[in-house]
Design an enzyme around this catalytic site. Structure first.
Site, PDB file in Angstrom:
ATOM      1  N   GLN A  78      -5.743   5.173  -1.379  1.00  0.00           N
ATOM      2  CA  GLN A  78      -4.757   5.553  -0.346  1.00  0.00           C
ATOM      3  C   GLN A  78      -5.176   6.843   0.346  1.00  0.00           C
ATOM      4  O   GLN A  78      -4.979   6.998   1.556  1.00  0.00           O
ATOM      5  CB  GLN A  78      -3.369   5.720  -0.961  1.00  0.00           C
TER       6      GLN A  78
ATOM      7  N   ASP B  13       4.281  -3.405  -1.351  1.00  0.00           N
ATOM      8  CA  ASP B  13       5.218  -3.057  -2.430  1.00  0.00           C
ATOM      9  C   ASP B  13       4.597  -2.015  -3.360  1.00  0.00           C
ATOM     10  O   ASP B  13       5.159  -0.958  -3.596  1.00  0.00           O
ATOM     11  CB  ASP B  13       5.576  -4.314  -3.245  1.00  0.00           C
TER      12      ASP B  13
ATOM     13  N   GLU C 287       4.477  -1.991   6.451  1.00  0.00           N
ATOM     14  CA  GLU C 287       5.264  -0.774   6.710  1.00  0.00           C
ATOM     15  C   GLU C 287       4.578   0.517   6.298  1.00  0.00           C
ATOM     16  O   GLU C 287       4.658   1.518   6.997  1.00  0.00           O
ATOM     17  CB  GLU C 287       6.617  -0.887   6.020  1.00  0.00           C
TER      18      GLU C 287
END
Ligand code: TRH
Length: 376
Positions: A263, A18, A281
């Protein structure tokens, strides 16, 4: 391009998907000149995930009435609720007050989960009329990321290909202090796949196609899963996996445990490795852009909804039988025996073809900005 004020709402359910998607979207919008407030109930993961990136995004705690005063000076143009979370009622009430005073009303978007299933194209862009509350009569639009042209597309930053082609694998591995001697590099980001022990055993016995493998294990659940299997193996075997030389006296499997990466560095990990195991995902999409052979562990759901979702994903990939069989076993959806890893060259071709095809579609952020400019 007109700069708009985006307010993104994120509730962290579990894991990192999320907040991972919200941060990536927020940073991408900001890099394209949009103004972003990210309202999040638990921002702890951003300390490592967002490290060193994007000062342009304002990260704010889940709003209470006093926090929404900021709307008086900078009203919201686009409100995004992510993954079925409802924006804070105080925020909506403040938007409604501003609307009655000024006529300014945000475009209200509900950003959904990613899936390759056919319902996505059917549902993308549908709107709900709100029948109660301070925003009664307003519309909420359901915006679906996806893999086909009738959907919202996938997150893909405009500079991704340039960064990827400038990537220096050896320098990056050195910076991560990974002791690499030319082994086939395999990243592992997973939950607790039932076939993990079989994978470790296969790698220990044969490496990848008989060449030594070096497993780079992501921090958190993947590291815990691998370590607890190795600890269980110890009494039976008296050796750790990865410490056993093969018949030629060579070690077929070595393992490095990674810290939590930003990231940006997580992308670097996927680019550095020859094979990637990913989960959820966001990392699956990044594995597609990495263009390397990968295996996806889908987020398991109690009602079994992940089974058809995985099938649809494999259809989208045009995955051959061996890739389907491995995915089904890795996800605990077929039998107990993990089949051999697919042959590398054709596996690579399948992923590269999907990556090339998907990169031709407009990306999610471009689509959202265009949609907002048209509909705001
Ligand atoms: O963490 P996940 O399993 O997230 C899941 C899924 O998204 C699932 O659909 C959702 O319902 C559930 O969360 C609540 O996997 P995902 O989606 O790949 O998200 C991981 C994020 O963490 C991704 O943005 C990459 C990032 N990451 C790093 O930045 N550094 C790291 O070291 C690691 C391991 C991950």
């Amino acid at each position: 391009m007109r700069s708009m004020q985006w307010d993104i709402f994120c509730k962290v359910v579990d894991n990192f998907g999320d907040i991972g998607v919200c941060w990536r979207l927020a940073a991408d919008l900001s890099a394209r000149g949009q103004r972003v407030r990210l309202w999040v109930d638990d921002s702890a993961a951003l300390a490592w995930m967002a490290h060193g990136a994007c000062a342009g995004v304002q990260v704010l705690p889940w709003p209470k009435s006093m926090d929404v005063n900021v709307l008086e000076t900078t009203p919201c143009d686009v409100l995004i609720e992510t993954f079925g979370c409802d924006a804070a009622p105080d925020f909506i009430a403040a938007c409604a007050r501003i609307h009655s005073a000024t006529g300014i009303k945000p475009l209200w978007i509900n950003l959904e989960y990613l899936s390759a299933e056919p319902y996505v194209a059917r549902s993308h862009g549908l709107a709900n009329l709100l029948s109660s509350g301070p925003a009664v009569g307003w519309h909420k639009v359901f915006y679906y990321p996806g893999f086909t042209s009738g959907t919202g597309g996938l997150l893909r930053e405009p500079d991704l290909a340039r960064r990827q082609s400038a990537f220096d694998r050896e320098a990056w591995l050195k910076r991560q202090a990974i002791d690499w001697h030319g082994e086939t590099l395999v990243s592992l980001f997973c939950y607790e796949p039932p076939a993990l022990e079989q994978l470790l055993t296969k790698l220990e016995q044969n490496g990848i196609n008989g060449r030594p493998a070096h497993l780079l294990v992501a921090a958190g659940r993947a590291t815990e899963a691998v370590k607890s299997l190795l600890a269980l193996k110890k009494p039976r075997n008296a050796h750790h996996i990865g410490l056993q030389p093969n018949e030629y006296g060579r070690k077929q499997l070595s393992i490095s445990y990674l810290p939590q990466l930003s990231q940006t560095d997580f992308d670097h990990l996927l680019w550095a490795c020859n094979i990637n195991f990913v989960r959820g995902e966001d990392s699956m999409v990044r594995a597609i852009w990495a263009g390397k052979p990968f295996i996806w562990q889908i987020y398991p759901q109690n009602d079994g909804a992940h089974g058809p979702k995985l099938e649809a994903f494999l259809d989208m990939l045009a995955a051959p039988y061996c890739l389907r069989a491995f995915h089904n076993a890795w996800n605990g959806l077929a039998g107990d025996v993990l089949p051999p890893l697919p042959e590398l060259t054709s596996w690579q071709q399948t992923i590269f073809a999907a990556c090339t095809r998907l990169a031709l579609q407009p990306d999610l952020t471009t689509g959202l900005i265009e949609y907002a400019l048209k509909n705001r």
